[in-house]
Design an enzyme around this catalytic site. Structure first.
Site, PDB file in Angstrom:
ATOM      1  CG  HIS A  43      -1.964   1.044   1.230  1.00 48.30           C
ATOM      2  ND1 HIS A  43      -3.206   0.857   1.783  1.00 48.30           N
ATOM      3  CD2 HIS A  43      -1.972   2.309   0.744  1.00 48.30           C
ATOM      4  CE1 HIS A  43      -3.929   1.952   1.644  1.00 48.30           C
ATOM      5  NE2 HIS A  43      -3.189   2.856   1.026  1.00 48.30           N
ATOM      6  CD  GLU A  70      -4.460  -3.038   0.662  1.00 48.94           C
ATOM      7  OE1 GLU A  70      -5.095  -4.061   0.978  1.00 48.94           O
ATOM      8  OE2 GLU A  70      -3.944  -2.260   1.499  1.00 48.94           O
ATOM      9  CG  HIS A 190      -7.740  -2.116   8.884  1.00 48.65           C
ATOM     10  ND1 HIS A 190      -6.915  -1.291   8.139  1.00 48.65           N
ATOM     11  CD2 HIS A 190      -7.726  -1.615  10.128  1.00 48.65           C
ATOM     12  CE1 HIS A 190      -6.450  -0.318   8.904  1.00 48.65           C
ATOM     13  NE2 HIS A 190      -6.923  -0.494  10.118  1.00 48.65           N
TER      14      HIS A 190
END
Length: 240
Positions: A43, A70, A190
């Protein structure tokens, strides 16, 4: 079996804290795959405080499983993804100054923008996923954008599960089933951890992939990276 994609941002954070190239992000990605993980997730953020944009390019030939990138689809991010052509791009609406992702997309409000971005990625044969809260209206909105999958934002689940409130899983299960009804694949990520991943997996229909980074790396400090990856894989096995 639900695929395990390991987010290696924290490895890059450790490297960046001292400069140089220790630990070597590329070698860690190779090892993670050799240990059995089915994907690598990164990410990159605009300030490059952990994964750098150059890392994203350098990882392309290294990731022989699934490569998931991401990020917030700002122009620089979009250009990078189109150049690399990873297996999957996960769109996350994080602010530039966010410590970590803290909300899913409002897929109704941003429908036009998301549709435009997703159309371009799919034109380049890149699977798309939208990061969403477990809210039915957001799943319905996602289905109108042309995305291939949604990724359920699981921070609230992890927080409530740790307090003993396992009933929180109901909202996630309903949204996963709704996504399936709209012919969308279901990912999640997450704050998933060794403590909660088995329960989550057993209660979420059609779960294709989980992306786990922070907890997995923290657990590996005590238990070892290879061992922890295999502990996750064991918990993700579907028992008939």
């Amino acid at each position: 079996m639900t695929k395990l994609s390991v987010n290696i941002n924290k490895i890059a954070t450790l490297r960046n804290s001292r400069g140089g190239n220790t630990p070597d992000v590329l070698n860690v990605a190779r090892d993670i795959q050799n240990f059995g993980a089915e994907g690598i997730t990164i990410h990159p953020r605009p300030d490059e405080r952990h994964i750098k944009y150059q890392d994203a390019y350098d990882l392309k030939p290294v990731v022989v499983t699934e490569y998931n990138i991401e990020g917030n689809p700002i122009p620089k991010f979009v250009d990078m993804v189109l150049s690399i052509k990873p297996t999957q791009v996960t769109l996350v609406p994080d602010a530039i100054d966010a410590i970590t992702s803290n909300a899913g997309w409002d897929t109704k409000k941003h429908k036009e923008f998301l549709t435009e971005v997703i159309t371009e990625f799919k034109r380049n044969n890149i699977r798309t996923s939208i990061f969403v809260d477990p809210v039915p209206a957001m799943i319905e909105g996602a289905a109108t954008t042309g995305t291939d999958r949604i990724e359920l934002y699981t921070e609230e689940f992890a927080s409530e599960f740790a307090k003993g409130n396992s009933a929180i899983i109901t909202a996630y299960a309903k949204c996963a089933q709704l996504a399936i009804d709209y012919n969308l694949g279901v990912n999640a990520g997450h704050d998933l951890s060794l403590d909660n991943i088995k329960f989550f997996k057993e209660n979420i229909p059609g779960l294709l992939e989980v992306s786990i980074g922070h907890a997995l790396i923290c657990e590996s400090l005590y238990l070892g990276l290879e061992n922890v990856i295999n502990m996750y894989l064991h918990r993700l096995i579907t028992v008939a």
